[in-house]
Design a protein around this motif. Structure first.
Motif, PDB file in Angstrom:
ATOM      1  N   PHE A 164       0.844  -1.184   0.000  1.00 40.04           N
ATOM      2  CA  PHE A 164       0.000   0.000   0.000  1.00 40.04           C
ATOM      3  C   PHE A 164       0.884   1.240   0.000  1.00 40.04           C
ATOM      4  O   PHE A 164       1.844   1.321   0.753  1.00 40.04           O
ATOM      5  CB  PHE A 164      -0.931  -0.005   1.222  1.00 40.04           C
ATOM      6  CG  PHE A 164      -2.040  -1.013   1.103  1.00 40.04           C
ATOM      7  CD1 PHE A 164      -3.301  -0.619   0.701  1.00 40.04           C
ATOM      8  CD2 PHE A 164      -1.819  -2.348   1.380  1.00 40.04           C
ATOM      9  CE1 PHE A 164      -4.334  -1.541   0.580  1.00 40.04           C
ATOM     10  CE2 PHE A 164      -2.839  -3.280   1.264  1.00 40.04           C
ATOM     11  CZ  PHE A 164      -4.096  -2.877   0.865  1.00 40.04           C
ATOM     12  N   GLN A 165       0.560   2.215  -0.822  1.00 39.12           N
ATOM     13  CA  GLN A 165       1.371   3.416  -1.032  1.00 39.12           C
ATOM     14  C   GLN A 165       0.977   4.555  -0.087  1.00 39.12           C
ATOM     15  O   GLN A 165       0.784   5.686  -0.521  1.00 39.12           O
ATOM     16  CB  GLN A 165       1.228   3.880  -2.491  1.00 39.12           C
ATOM     17  CG  GLN A 165       1.540   2.837  -3.524  1.00 39.12           C
ATOM     18  CD  GLN A 165       3.017   2.503  -3.558  1.00 39.12           C
ATOM     19  OE1 GLN A 165       3.858   3.380  -3.436  1.00 39.12           O
ATOM     20  NE2 GLN A 165       3.327   1.229  -3.703  1.00 39.12           N
ATOM     21  N   PHE A 166       0.874   4.272   1.205  1.00 38.29           N
ATOM     22  CA  PHE A 166       0.425   5.289   2.153  1.00 38.29           C
ATOM     23  C   PHE A 166       1.364   6.490   2.207  1.00 38.29           C
ATOM     24  O   PHE A 166       0.915   7.622   2.351  1.00 38.29           O
ATOM     25  CB  PHE A 166       0.283   4.690   3.561  1.00 38.29           C
ATOM     26  CG  PHE A 166      -0.808   3.668   3.661  1.00 38.29           C
ATOM     27  CD1 PHE A 166      -2.139   4.034   3.532  1.00 38.29           C
ATOM     28  CD2 PHE A 166      -0.507   2.341   3.882  1.00 38.29           C
ATOM     29  CE1 PHE A 166      -3.151   3.095   3.618  1.00 38.29           C
ATOM     30  CE2 PHE A 166      -1.506   1.390   3.971  1.00 38.29           C
ATOM     31  CZ  PHE A 166      -2.833   1.767   3.840  1.00 38.29           C
ATOM     32  N   GLN A 167       2.658   6.262   2.077  1.00 38.30           N
ATOM     33  CA  GLN A 167       3.628   7.357   2.186  1.00 38.30           C
ATOM     34  C   GLN A 167       3.512   8.353   1.035  1.00 38.30           C
ATOM     35  O   GLN A 167       3.980   9.479   1.143  1.00 38.30           O
ATOM     36  CB  GLN A 167       5.064   6.812   2.297  1.00 38.30           C
ATOM     37  CG  GLN A 167       5.602   6.185   1.038  1.00 38.30           C
ATOM     38  CD  GLN A 167       5.133   4.753   0.761  1.00 38.30           C
ATOM     39  OE1 GLN A 167       4.295   4.209   1.454  1.00 38.30           O
ATOM     40  NE2 GLN A 167       5.676   4.153  -0.281  1.00 38.30           N
ATOM     41  N   LEU A 168       2.860   7.960  -0.063  1.00 37.51           N
ATOM     42  CA  LEU A 168       2.728   8.847  -1.215  1.00 37.51           C
ATOM     43  C   LEU A 168       1.391   9.603  -1.262  1.00 37.51           C
ATOM     44  O   LEU A 168       1.226  10.509  -2.079  1.00 37.51           O
ATOM     45  CB  LEU A 168       2.894   8.053  -2.511  1.00 37.51           C
ATOM     46  CG  LEU A 168       4.238   7.335  -2.690  1.00 37.51           C
ATOM     47  CD1 LEU A 168       4.232   6.513  -3.963  1.00 37.51           C
ATOM     48  CD2 LEU A 168       5.368   8.335  -2.701  1.00 37.51           C
ATOM     49  N   ILE A 169       0.458   9.233  -0.395  1.00 42.56           N
ATOM     50  CA  ILE A 169      -0.870   9.859  -0.430  1.00 42.56           C
ATOM     51  C   ILE A 169      -0.778  11.359  -0.176  1.00 42.56           C
ATOM     52  O   ILE A 169      -1.361  12.157  -0.905  1.00 42.56           O
ATOM     53  CB  ILE A 169      -1.817   9.227   0.614  1.00 42.56           C
ATOM     54  CG1 ILE A 169      -2.059   7.761   0.314  1.00 42.56           C
ATOM     55  CG2 ILE A 169      -3.151   9.973   0.638  1.00 42.56           C
ATOM     56  CD1 ILE A 169      -2.856   7.061   1.398  1.00 42.56           C
ATOM     57  N   LYS A 170      -0.063  11.729   0.867  1.00 42.05           N
ATOM     58  CA  LYS A 170       0.009  13.142   1.243  1.00 42.05           C
ATOM     59  C   LYS A 170       0.570  13.993   0.097  1.00 42.05           C
ATOM     60  O   LYS A 170       0.066  15.077  -0.186  1.00 42.05           O
ATOM     61  CB  LYS A 170       0.863  13.306   2.500  1.00 42.05           C
ATOM     62  CG  LYS A 170       0.536  14.540   3.253  1.00 42.05           C
ATOM     63  CD  LYS A 170       1.049  14.431   4.667  1.00 42.05           C
ATOM     64  CE  LYS A 170       0.397  15.504   5.453  1.00 42.05           C
ATOM     65  NZ  LYS A 170       0.046  15.204   6.762  1.00 42.05           N
ATOM     66  N   GLU A 171       1.592  13.499  -0.563  1.00 47.06           N
ATOM     67  CA  GLU A 171       2.184  14.207  -1.703  1.00 47.06           C
ATOM     68  C   GLU A 171       1.170  14.339  -2.833  1.00 47.06           C
ATOM     69  O   GLU A 171       1.052  15.388  -3.462  1.00 47.06           O
ATOM     70  CB  GLU A 171       3.433  13.465  -2.185  1.00 47.06           C
ATOM     71  CG  GLU A 171       4.173  14.147  -3.298  1.00 47.06           C
ATOM     72  CD  GLU A 171       4.810  15.465  -2.871  1.00 47.06           C
ATOM     73  OE1 GLU A 171       4.920  16.353  -3.730  1.00 47.06           O
ATOM     74  OE2 GLU A 171       5.181  15.609  -1.693  1.00 47.06           O
ATOM     75  N   HIS A 172       0.416  13.280  -3.078  1.00 45.34           N
ATOM     76  CA  HIS A 172      -0.594  13.288  -4.136  1.00 45.34           C
ATOM     77  C   HIS A 172      -1.689  14.323  -3.859  1.00 45.34           C
ATOM     78  O   HIS A 172      -2.163  14.995  -4.773  1.00 45.34           O
ATOM     79  CB  HIS A 172      -1.212  11.896  -4.281  1.00 45.34           C
ATOM     80  CG  HIS A 172      -2.376  11.843  -5.205  1.00 45.34           C
ATOM     81  ND1 HIS A 172      -2.253  11.892  -6.571  1.00 45.34           N
ATOM     82  CD2 HIS A 172      -3.705  11.780  -4.964  1.00 45.34           C
ATOM     83  CE1 HIS A 172      -3.446  11.853  -7.128  1.00 45.34           C
ATOM     84  NE2 HIS A 172      -4.339  11.776  -6.173  1.00 45.34           N
ATOM     85  N   LEU A 173      -2.071  14.452  -2.591  1.00 51.02           N
ATOM     86  CA  LEU A 173      -3.171  15.348  -2.239  1.00 51.02           C
ATOM     87  C   LEU A 173      -2.726  16.778  -1.931  1.00 51.02           C
ATOM     88  O   LEU A 173      -3.559  17.652  -1.706  1.00 51.02           O
ATOM     89  CB  LEU A 173      -3.932  14.786  -1.029  1.00 51.02           C
ATOM     90  CG  LEU A 173      -4.612  13.438  -1.237  1.00 51.02           C
ATOM     91  CD1 LEU A 173      -5.207  12.947   0.067  1.00 51.02           C
ATOM     92  CD2 LEU A 173      -5.672  13.527  -2.318  1.00 51.02           C
ATOM     93  N   LYS A 174      -1.423  17.026  -1.943  1.00 43.52           N
ATOM     94  CA  LYS A 174      -0.887  18.336  -1.564  1.00 43.52           C
ATOM     95  C   LYS A 174      -1.458  19.473  -2.419  1.00 43.52           C
ATOM     96  O   LYS A 174      -1.791  20.534  -1.911  1.00 43.52           O
ATOM     97  CB  LYS A 174       0.636  18.340  -1.676  1.00 43.52           C
ATOM     98  CG  LYS A 174       1.283  19.601  -1.137  1.00 43.52           C
ATOM     99  CD  LYS A 174       2.770  19.634  -1.402  1.00 43.52           C
ATOM    100  CE  LYS A 174       3.494  18.667  -0.504  1.00 43.52           C
ATOM    101  NZ  LYS A 174       4.957  18.741  -0.661  1.00 43.52           N
ATOM    102  N   SER A 175      -1.615  19.263  -3.702  1.00 42.84           N
ATOM    103  CA  SER A 175      -2.031  20.346  -4.600  1.00 42.84           C
ATOM    104  C   SER A 175      -3.462  20.812  -4.354  1.00 42.84           C
ATOM    105  O   SER A 175      -3.778  21.977  -4.547  1.00 42.84           O
ATOM    106  CB  SER A 175      -1.867  19.915  -6.052  1.00 42.84           C
ATOM    107  OG  SER A 175      -2.738  18.833  -6.320  1.00 42.84           O
ATOM    108  N   ASN A 176      -4.351  19.915  -3.917  1.00 41.80           N
ATOM    109  CA  ASN A 176      -5.748  20.334  -3.751  1.00 41.80           C
ATOM    110  C   ASN A 176      -6.105  20.686  -2.303  1.00 41.80           C
ATOM    111  O   ASN A 176      -7.205  21.130  -2.034  1.00 41.80           O
ATOM    112  CB  ASN A 176      -6.697  19.258  -4.287  1.00 41.80           C
ATOM    113  CG  ASN A 176      -6.661  17.997  -3.472  1.00 41.80           C
ATOM    114  OD1 ASN A 176      -6.337  17.988  -2.290  1.00 41.80           O
ATOM    115  ND2 ASN A 176      -7.005  16.892  -4.101  1.00 41.80           N
TER     116      ASN A 176
END
Length: 171
Positions: free
Chosen positions: A17-29
């Motif tokens: 599971f890519q939990f560590q990448l979620i925050k980066e993905h959602l940063k823009s919105n």
């Protein structure tokens, strides 16, 4: 799905599971409320060797507390590999978990994918959802719901979660 992985420049590992990448993905919105979508799709049973993770993929990932184990099928022993081929179910379906922000313009994010024999029980599904929920909270991401098809095991897991005409001791 392949183009989405390429566009997100991700290196996927089966069952991870890519939990560590979620925050980066959602940063823009700037929205940390998400929905998780799960689906299983039939696949052709085939075993491959992944040199990057030094593991064999295509076997049905074992579930521990409902969570598939990444890099489980690692060996340099031919007898072990032969035993797996003879005794472990090959993955008949690919389970895919996608994350979608409440912001409509935000693209979906692939959270995880893994091969399965499609024999998970409702309680294992519920445990997996709880795992995803808690791991997301660690990243300050709030899962507001899960979505899936009308598979009876998933409906039972939903009933367990809501305590709607069901008792957890039966599952």
């Amino acid at each position: 799905m392949e183009s989405l992985i390429r566009n997100q420049e991700m290196r996927m590992t089966e069952s991870e599971f890519q939990f560590q990448l979620i925050k980066e993905h959602l940063k823009s919105n700037k929205c940390n409320y998400v929905f998780i979508v799960e689906d299983a799709t039939s696949s052709i049973c085939r075993i491959d060797y992944d040199a990057t993770s030094n593991s064999f993929i295509g076997f049905s990932s074992p579930l521990i507390d409902g969570v598939p184990q990444p890099n489980y099928f690692q060996t340099e022993n031919f007898k072990q590999l032969e035993l797996w081929f003879n005794e472990i179910d090959k993955a008949k379906v690919i389970n895919l978990y996608m994350l979608k922000s409440l912001v409509l313009s935000d693209p979906p994010f692939i959270l995880a994918a893994y091969g399965s024999n499609n024999k998970a029980k409702a309680i294992e599904i519920l445990k997996k959802w709880l795992f995803i929920y808690h791991q997301s909270l660690i990243q300050d991401i709030h899962v507001i719901g899960f979505s899936t098809d009308a598979d009876s095991r998933y409906l039972r897991a939903m009933r367990l979660c809501s305590r709607f005409f069901c008792n957890i001791t039966k599952f």
